[in-house]
Motif scaffolding. Structure first.
Motif, PDB file in Angstrom:
ATOM      1  N   ASP A 174      33.637 -23.551  71.778  1.00 33.97           N
ATOM      2  CA  ASP A 174      33.271 -24.893  71.321  1.00 33.97           C
ATOM      3  C   ASP A 174      33.203 -25.899  72.475  1.00 33.97           C
ATOM      4  N   TYR A 234      39.831 -27.990  71.029  1.00 35.67           N
ATOM      5  CA  TYR A 234      38.622 -28.776  71.271  1.00 35.67           C
ATOM      6  C   TYR A 234      38.545 -29.971  70.327  1.00 35.67           C
ATOM      7  N   SER A 235      38.182 -31.118  70.856  1.00 32.59           N
ATOM      8  CA  SER A 235      37.849 -32.280  70.034  1.00 32.59           C
ATOM      9  C   SER A 235      36.624 -32.962  70.629  1.00 32.59           C
ATOM     10  N   PRO A 236      35.610 -33.247  69.802  1.00 29.26           N
ATOM     11  CA  PRO A 236      34.442 -33.970  70.321  1.00 29.26           C
ATOM     12  C   PRO A 236      34.823 -35.342  70.870  1.00 29.26           C
ATOM     13  N   MET A 291      24.050 -20.742  71.169  1.00 29.22           N
ATOM     14  CA  MET A 291      24.258 -21.407  72.467  1.00 29.22           C
ATOM     15  C   MET A 291      23.091 -21.085  73.409  1.00 29.22           C
ATOM     16  N   LYS A 332      36.936 -18.796  69.719  1.00 29.69           N
ATOM     17  CA  LYS A 332      36.033 -19.779  69.086  1.00 29.69           C
ATOM     18  C   LYS A 332      36.274 -21.161  69.681  1.00 29.69           C
ATOM     19  N   ASN A 333      37.563 -21.499  69.881  1.00 24.36           N
ATOM     20  CA  ASN A 333      37.898 -22.792  70.471  1.00 24.36           C
ATOM     21  C   ASN A 333      37.313 -22.909  71.892  1.00 24.36           C
ATOM     22  N   GLY A 343      28.103 -24.582  75.560  1.00 25.02           N
ATOM     23  CA  GLY A 343      26.867 -24.537  74.788  1.00 25.02           C
ATOM     24  C   GLY A 343      25.726 -24.110  75.684  1.00 25.02           C
ATOM     25  N   MET A 401      26.836 -16.584  67.500  1.00 19.98           N
ATOM     26  CA  MET A 401      27.263 -17.753  68.299  1.00 19.98           C
ATOM     27  C   MET A 401      26.525 -17.796  69.635  1.00 19.98           C
TER      28      MET A 401
END
Ligand SMILES: Cc1cc2nc3c(=O)[nH]c(=O)nc-3n(C[C@H](O)[C@H](O)[C@H](O)COP(=O)(O)O)c2cc1C
Length: 184
Positions: free
Chosen positions: A91, A47-49, A128, A87-88, A94, A124
Motif C-alpha cells: 500500500d 500505512y495511512s494516506p 500497480m 499488503k501493508n 504503486g 495486486m
C-alpha cells in the motif's frame, strides 16, 4: 541487473522468508545484484494516506523497488490470501515503483499449495501496473523443509526455483535491456 525481494512474513523463521533468502543466493550466484527487504527484520508502520513523512524502513523499501529491474514478492498464505504485513507494504507503493516491471509471486502454505494468495498477489501487481512473470512458486505442506545451508530439502523445489528465476530474469532482460547481461 538488480532484483528487489520483499519477504512478506513478520514471523521469525518464516519458510516464505527462507525461500526468498535461498532465491537471493541463487541470483547472486548468477551475478545479479539483490536487495532483500524482510518485513520481520524491518517492520513498517501501518500505512495511512494522511501520513506526511515516511520512516526509514519504508523509504529504503520504496527506493530498492524503484531502482530494481524486477521484483520478487513472497507471502505466507493467510486465510486464502496474502499476509497483512505484505499488503501493508504494497500500500506504500504503486505504479511509481512497479510500472512495466516484471514481478514474481511466491507463497508458503500449510496446505499442499497456496495459489489463492498467488492469484490475489498477481491481481495486486496488475493494479500497480507491474508485469506478472508467467511462472509462480508455491511451497506447501511437507515441502516447507530446508537444509542447514538454507536450500530447500526437496530437489523438485530447488529445480522449480531455478525455472522460476530463469523466467523472471529472461523477462527482465527483454523488458529492460539497459539492465545488462548477467552470468548464469
Ligand atoms: C493466520 C493464519 C492463516 C492461515 N491460513 C492458511 C490458509 O488459508 N491456507 C493454508 O494452506 N495455510 C494457512 N495457514 C498456514 C500457513 O500458510 C503456513 O503456516 C505457512 O507455512 C506460513 O508461512 P511462513 O512459514 O512463511 O510463516 C495460515 C496460518 C496463519 C497463521
Amino acid at each position: 541487473m538488480k532484483i528487489a525481494l520483499i519477504a512478506g512474513s513478520n514471523r521469525r523463521n518464516a519458510t516464505s522468508t527462507k525461500l526468498l533468502q535461498y532465491m537471493e543466493g541463487v541470483l547472486r550466484g548468477r551475478g545479479i545484484a539483490t536487495t532483500l527487504i524482510d518485513l520481520f527484520e524491518t517492520p513498517l508502520p501501518m500505512y495511512s494516506p494522511d501520513a506526511e513523512v515516511l520512516d526509514g524502513h519504508t523509504s529504503a523499501m520504496k527506493r530498492a523497488v524503484a531502482e530494481a529491474d524486477a521484483v520478487i514478492l513472497g507471502t505466507p498464505e493467510y486465510h486464502g490470501s496474502i499476509s497483512g504485513a505484505l499488503k501493508n507494504a504494497l500500500d506504500f507503493m504503486g505504479a511509481g515503483e512497479f510500472s512495466g516491471k516484471p514481478v514474481l509471486s511466491v507463497s508458503s502454505s500449510g496446505g499442499a499449495v497456496g495459489v489463492s494468495s498467488l492469484t490475489q498477489l498477481q491481481a495486486m501487481v496488475r493494479n500497480m501496473h507491474g508485469i506478472n512473470s508467467p511462472e509462480w512458486l508455491s511451497l506447501g505442506g511437507d515441502a516447507r523443509q530446508f537444509e542447514t545451508d538454507g536450500a530447500p530439502a526437496d530437489a523438485a523445489i530447488r529445480q522449480r526455483v531455478e525455472r522460476t528465476l530463469d523466467s523472471l530474469v529472461g523477462l527482465a532482460a527483454l523488458l529492460r535491456p539497459h539492465a545488462g547481461a548477467v552470468s548464469k
